[in-house]
Design a protein around this motif. Structure first.
Motif, PDB file in Angstrom:
ATOM      1  N   LEU A 107       0.835  -1.205   0.000  1.00 29.57           N
ATOM      2  CA  LEU A 107       0.000   0.000   0.000  1.00 29.57           C
ATOM      3  C   LEU A 107       0.866   1.251   0.000  1.00 29.57           C
ATOM      4  N   LYS A 108       1.993   1.200   0.706  1.00 29.09           N
ATOM      5  CA  LYS A 108       2.899   2.349   0.708  1.00 29.09           C
ATOM      6  C   LYS A 108       3.413   2.623  -0.701  1.00 29.09           C
ATOM      7  N   VAL A 109       3.823   1.575  -1.399  1.00 30.13           N
ATOM      8  CA  VAL A 109       4.348   1.750  -2.758  1.00 30.13           C
ATOM      9  C   VAL A 109       3.223   2.191  -3.704  1.00 30.13           C
ATOM     10  N   ALA A 110       2.046   1.596  -3.552  1.00 29.55           N
ATOM     11  CA  ALA A 110       0.919   1.989  -4.409  1.00 29.55           C
ATOM     12  C   ALA A 110       0.590   3.466  -4.222  1.00 29.55           C
ATOM     13  N   ASP A 111       0.591   3.925  -2.979  1.00 31.26           N
ATOM     14  CA  ASP A 111       0.308   5.342  -2.718  1.00 31.26           C
ATOM     15  C   ASP A 111       1.377   6.236  -3.326  1.00 31.26           C
ATOM     16  N   GLU A 112       2.624   5.792  -3.264  1.00 32.73           N
ATOM     17  CA  GLU A 112       3.711   6.592  -3.843  1.00 32.73           C
ATOM     18  C   GLU A 112       3.581   6.661  -5.366  1.00 32.73           C
ATOM     19  N   ILE A 113       3.213   5.528  -5.981  1.00 37.68           N
ATOM     20  CA  ILE A 113       3.007   5.522  -7.436  1.00 37.68           C
ATOM     21  C   ILE A 113       1.871   6.462  -7.816  1.00 37.68           C
ATOM     22  N   LYS A 114       0.781   6.407  -7.072  1.00 32.56           N
ATOM     23  CA  LYS A 114      -0.358   7.293  -7.350  1.00 32.56           C
ATOM     24  C   LYS A 114       0.050   8.757  -7.220  1.00 32.56           C
ATOM     25  N   GLN A 115       0.825   9.062  -6.170  1.00 34.77           N
ATOM     26  CA  GLN A 115       1.231  10.452  -5.956  1.00 34.77           C
ATOM     27  C   GLN A 115       2.096  10.965  -7.104  1.00 34.77           C
ATOM     28  N   GLU A 297      -8.333   7.872 -36.385  1.00 35.32           N
ATOM     29  CA  GLU A 297      -7.774   8.790 -37.379  1.00 35.32           C
ATOM     30  C   GLU A 297      -7.447  10.138 -36.751  1.00 35.32           C
ATOM     31  N   LYS A 298      -8.161  10.463 -35.691  1.00 29.92           N
ATOM     32  CA  LYS A 298      -7.986  11.771 -35.059  1.00 29.92           C
ATOM     33  C   LYS A 298      -7.068  11.706 -33.841  1.00 29.92           C
ATOM     34  N   TYR A 299      -7.153  10.614 -33.099  1.00 29.40           N
ATOM     35  CA  TYR A 299      -6.428  10.526 -31.825  1.00 29.40           C
ATOM     36  C   TYR A 299      -5.361   9.434 -31.854  1.00 29.40           C
ATOM     37  N   THR A 300      -4.317   9.683 -31.095  1.00 29.25           N
ATOM     38  CA  THR A 300      -3.312   8.651 -30.825  1.00 29.25           C
ATOM     39  C   THR A 300      -3.154   8.566 -29.310  1.00 29.25           C
ATOM     40  N   GLY A 301      -2.482   7.533 -28.865  1.00 32.78           N
ATOM     41  CA  GLY A 301      -2.310   7.396 -27.421  1.00 32.78           C
ATOM     42  C   GLY A 301      -1.272   6.341 -27.094  1.00 32.78           C
ATOM     43  N   TYR A 302      -0.851   6.334 -25.850  1.00 40.44           N
ATOM     44  CA  TYR A 302       0.077   5.304 -25.396  1.00 40.44           C
ATOM     45  C   TYR A 302      -0.467   4.661 -24.116  1.00 40.44           C
ATOM     46  N   ALA A 303      -0.029   3.445 -23.863  1.00 39.10           N
ATOM     47  CA  ALA A 303      -0.414   2.710 -22.658  1.00 39.10           C
ATOM     48  C   ALA A 303       0.829   2.056 -22.077  1.00 39.10           C
ATOM     49  N   PHE A 304       0.831   1.884 -20.776  1.00 43.73           N
ATOM     50  CA  PHE A 304       1.957   1.231 -20.105  1.00 43.73           C
ATOM     51  C   PHE A 304       1.430   0.528 -18.868  1.00 43.73           C
ATOM     52  N   GLY A 305       2.214  -0.398 -18.373  1.00 46.52           N
ATOM     53  CA  GLY A 305       1.837  -1.101 -17.154  1.00 46.52           C
ATOM     54  C   GLY A 305       3.053  -1.415 -16.321  1.00 46.52           C
ATOM     55  N   MET A 306       2.801  -1.720 -15.074  1.00 48.16           N
ATOM     56  CA  MET A 306       3.887  -2.152 -14.179  1.00 48.16           C
ATOM     57  C   MET A 306       3.265  -2.857 -12.978  1.00 48.16           C
ATOM     58  N   GLY A 307       4.006  -3.803 -12.406  1.00 54.00           N
ATOM     59  CA  GLY A 307       3.534  -4.499 -11.219  1.00 54.00           C
ATOM     60  C   GLY A 307       3.907  -3.748  -9.956  1.00 54.00           C
ATOM     61  N   ILE A 308       2.920  -3.431  -9.143  1.00 57.27           N
ATOM     62  CA  ILE A 308       3.190  -2.746  -7.885  1.00 57.27           C
ATOM     63  C   ILE A 308       4.065  -3.623  -6.991  1.00 57.27           C
ATOM     64  N   ASP A 309       3.789  -4.932  -6.984  1.00 61.57           N
ATOM     65  CA  ASP A 309       4.585  -5.859  -6.196  1.00 61.57           C
ATOM     66  C   ASP A 309       6.041  -5.852  -6.677  1.00 61.57           C
ATOM     67  N   ARG A 310       6.220  -5.796  -7.999  1.00 58.06           N
ATOM     68  CA  ARG A 310       7.554  -5.793  -8.582  1.00 58.06           C
ATOM     69  C   ARG A 310       8.325  -4.528  -8.172  1.00 58.06           C
ATOM     70  N   ILE A 311       7.651  -3.387  -8.234  1.00 56.40           N
ATOM     71  CA  ILE A 311       8.283  -2.129  -7.830  1.00 56.40           C
ATOM     72  C   ILE A 311       8.657  -2.181  -6.351  1.00 56.40           C
ATOM     73  N   ALA A 312       7.753  -2.758  -5.512  1.00 58.70           N
ATOM     74  CA  ALA A 312       8.032  -2.856  -4.078  1.00 58.70           C
ATOM     75  C   ALA A 312       9.212  -3.778  -3.808  1.00 58.70           C
ATOM     76  N   MET A 313       9.308  -4.876  -4.545  1.00 56.50           N
ATOM     77  CA  MET A 313      10.431  -5.798  -4.360  1.00 56.50           C
ATOM     78  C   MET A 313      11.751  -5.106  -4.672  1.00 56.50           C
ATOM     79  N   ILE A 314      11.748  -4.297  -5.725  1.00 53.24           N
ATOM     80  CA  ILE A 314      12.972  -3.566  -6.087  1.00 53.24           C
ATOM     81  C   ILE A 314      13.286  -2.492  -5.050  1.00 53.24           C
ATOM     82  N   LYS A 315      12.255  -1.750  -4.654  1.00 56.75           N
ATOM     83  CA  LYS A 315      12.457  -0.627  -3.749  1.00 56.75           C
ATOM     84  C   LYS A 315      12.971  -1.075  -2.384  1.00 56.75           C
ATOM     85  N   TYR A 316      12.454  -2.220  -1.890  1.00 49.08           N
ATOM     86  CA  TYR A 316      12.827  -2.680  -0.559  1.00 49.08           C
ATOM     87  C   TYR A 316      13.779  -3.872  -0.576  1.00 49.08           C
ATOM     88  N   ALA A 317      14.314  -4.206  -1.748  1.00 45.53           N
ATOM     89  CA  ALA A 317      15.288  -5.308  -1.879  1.00 45.53           C
ATOM     90  C   ALA A 317      14.725  -6.616  -1.331  1.00 45.53           C
TER      91      ALA A 317
END
Length: 335
Positions: A107-115, A297-317
């Protein structure tokens, strides 16, 4: 008449004197105050008396019954008070400090991502975890015969209802109800039929982003991902994109961050590559726009994803995703 009443009263007094525990009370109640007890059966003898004596005897029996009931209830209450006293809190014991809860690291990492993303102008959107096949697959350019479904074999409730495998369905729902410009992220739980191990779980947490407007390019996508990497892991983090394939984006790419542990030099965590794989991204496929009712024809866009669990594992080793869900207080207290 008086002899009968006095005899019952005397027997009752003698009986209650022998009571040592609550278990001794019930036989006394049955003998004297029960349906076939001495008081009740005495009422049956009223008919044997002369008419002028019957009212007096009946009144005396009623008074006796109330008297015995009062004594019985007082005796029963005294035992309850004794039991309550035994269970009473000992105020002489030292007090216990209240347990201080902590926010779960996910939840801490999710809140940081949202912020981070809200500071970049993104809105936060949500959607159901139980989805239809249309929103989870069809609208994302993954028809029933598409081999990409094998990578997301999931948990079905019926042939058309399933637990979502990603938060991408939220993107479709937002595009259906809102005209561009759109700039959103969709965090939430997702489910896949994975065997739990150090890096896999049948449910995990994901955040996906979507930007749709006129003139959106791949350069905008790269800029947002790099800004996120710097805010989350520091200004020295580098980002690289590798060509890949996803049915819902074209062109598609995988993106990596330079290893936060060895600073890109190579270590056990990054398998000596200097890079850590994060997730995928790309430009929204025209078929996805078509399914959501957006003019490709009028609009373009991009999409991306990431795992919150994956980010937390990296952030907290952390090297095992399962520890997030075991609720081991020794682990959670570190956060």
């Amino acid at each position: 008449m008086n002899e009968i009443i006095e005899k019952i009263r005397a027997e009752f007094s003698q009986a209650v004197q022998s009571v040592k525990s609550p278990a001794d009370l019930e036989p006394i109640r049955v003998k004297f105050l029960g349906r076939k007890g001495l008081v009740s059966t005495s009422f049956e003898r009223i008919s044997e008396l002369p008419k002028e004596q019957r009212p007096l005897f009946g009144k005396a029996l009623n008074e006796l019954k109330k008297e015995l009931e009062t004594q019985y209830q007082a005796l029963a209450a005294s035992f309850k008070d004794k039991e309550a006293a035994k269970r009473r809190i000992d105020l002489t014991l030292p007090g216990r400090k209240p347990f201080a809860g902590r926010k779960h690291p996910l939840l801490k990492v999710a809140d940081e991502i949202k912020q981070i993303f809200t500071s970049l102008g993104f809105t936060i959107e949500d959607g159901p975890e139980i989805e239809t096949d249309f929103y989870n697959f069809e609208a994302l350019n993954i028809p029933k015969t598409h081999p990409a479904r094998d990578m997301q074999d999931t948990l079905y409730i019926t042939d058309d209802i399933l637990l979502r495998t990603h938060t991408s369905p939220v993107q479709i729902r937002v595009m259906q109800r809102q005209k561009p410009p759109i700039q959103m992220i969709a965090p939430g739980r997702v489910y896949r039929r994975d065997t739990p191990d150090a890096s896999h779980s049948p449910f995990f947490h994901q955040v996906e982003g979507l930007v749709v407007d006129e003139g959106i390019t791949f350069a905008d996508l790269k800029g947002v991902i790099q800004a996120f990497a710097h805010r989350m892991f520091g200004p020295d983090i580098k980002v690289r994109f590798r060509p890949s394939f996803f049915p819902f984006t074209e062109p598609s790419a995988e993106y990596d961050f330079s290893c936060v542990f060895c600073k890109g030099k190579g270590c056990r965590v990054c398998k000596n590559t200097g890079w850590m794989e994060i997730s995928g991204a790309g430009m929204v496929h025209p078929n996805v726009f078509k399914a959501a009712g957006v003019d490709a024809e009028k609009y373009t866009g991009y999409a991306f994803g990431m795992g919150i669990d994956r980010i937390a594992m990296i952030k907290y080793a952390i090297d095992d995703i399962r520890i997030f869900f075991e609720n081991d207080i020794r682990f959670l207290n570190q956060f």
